[in-house]
Design a protein around this motif. Structure first.
Motif, short mmCIF file in Angstrom:
data_model
loop_
_atom_site.label_atom_id
_atom_site.label_comp_id
_atom_site.label_asym_id
_atom_site.label_seq_id
_atom_site.Cartn_x
_atom_site.Cartn_y
_atom_site.Cartn_z
N ALA A 115 -4.98 9.33 -3.05
CA ALA A 115 -5.70 8.13 -2.60
C ALA A 115 -6.46 7.48 -3.74
O ALA A 115 -6.43 6.25 -3.91
N ARG A 116 -7.12 8.29 -4.54
CA ARG A 116 -7.88 7.76 -5.68
C ARG A 116 -6.95 7.04 -6.65
O ARG A 116 -7.22 5.92 -7.08
N THR B 193 -4.56 15.02 -1.15
CA THR B 193 -4.69 13.69 -0.57
C THR B 193 -5.76 12.86 -1.26
O THR B 193 -5.58 11.66 -1.46
N ASN B 194 -6.87 13.47 -1.62
CA ASN B 194 -7.93 12.71 -2.29
C ASN B 194 -7.47 12.20 -3.65
O ASN B 194 -7.77 11.06 -4.02
N ARG C 64 0.84 -1.20 0.00
CA ARG C 64 0.00 0.00 0.00
C ARG C 64 0.88 1.25 0.00
O ARG C 64 0.61 2.21 -0.73
N THR D 5 -6.79 3.55 -2.69
CA THR D 5 -6.94 3.38 -1.25
C THR D 5 -7.74 4.56 -0.70
O THR D 5 -8.16 5.43 -1.45
N SER D 6 -7.96 4.58 0.58
CA SER D 6 -8.72 5.67 1.18
C SER D 6 -7.79 6.80 1.62
O SER D 6 -6.61 6.56 1.91
N PRO D 7 -8.32 8.02 1.70
CA PRO D 7 -7.50 9.13 2.20
C PRO D 7 -6.99 8.88 3.62
O PRO D 7 -5.91 9.31 3.98
N GLY D 8 -7.74 8.12 4.41
CA GLY D 8 -7.30 7.80 5.76
C GLY D 8 -6.03 6.97 5.78
O GLY D 8 -5.22 7.07 6.70
N SER D 9 -5.83 6.15 4.74
CA SER D 9 -4.61 5.35 4.66
C SER D 9 -3.39 6.25 4.51
O SER D 9 -2.31 5.92 5.02
#
Length: 73
Positions: A51-52, A47-48, A25, A56-60
C-alpha cells in the motif's frame, strides 16, 4: 419522465471516471507488489508495504483483492 436527460449522461460519465480511477489504482497495487517481490522477496512483502509503495491505503488492497491469495497466485 425521460431517461435521456443530462442527469443520466452525467451518471454514466461519473461511473466511467470512477472505473478508470479504480483500474489505475489496481495497476499501481500490482506494480508495487511486483517491485517489492523483485527487490526484497516474499518474506519482506506485506499489505502495508504494498500500500505504501502504491500510494494507497491498506484497505484498498482488500477492496480490490482477496489479500495474499490474489497477490501470489
Amino acid at each position: 419522465m425521460s431517461l435521456d436527460g443530462p442527469a443520466v449522461g452525467a451518471s454514466v460519465h461519473y461511473r466511467r471516471k470512477r472505473r478508470a480511477r479504480g483500474e489505475q489504482r489496481i495497476s499501481r497495487i500490482v506494480r508495487a507488489a511486483e517491485e517489492l517481490l523483485a527487490d526484497a522477496g516474499v518474506q519482506a512483502v506485506g499489505t502495508n508495504a504494498i500500500a505504501r509503495r502504491a500510494g494507497t491505503s491498506p484497505g484498498s488492497l482488500s477492496q480490490y483483492f482477496n489479500v495474499c491469495r490474489a497477490y501470489f497466485s
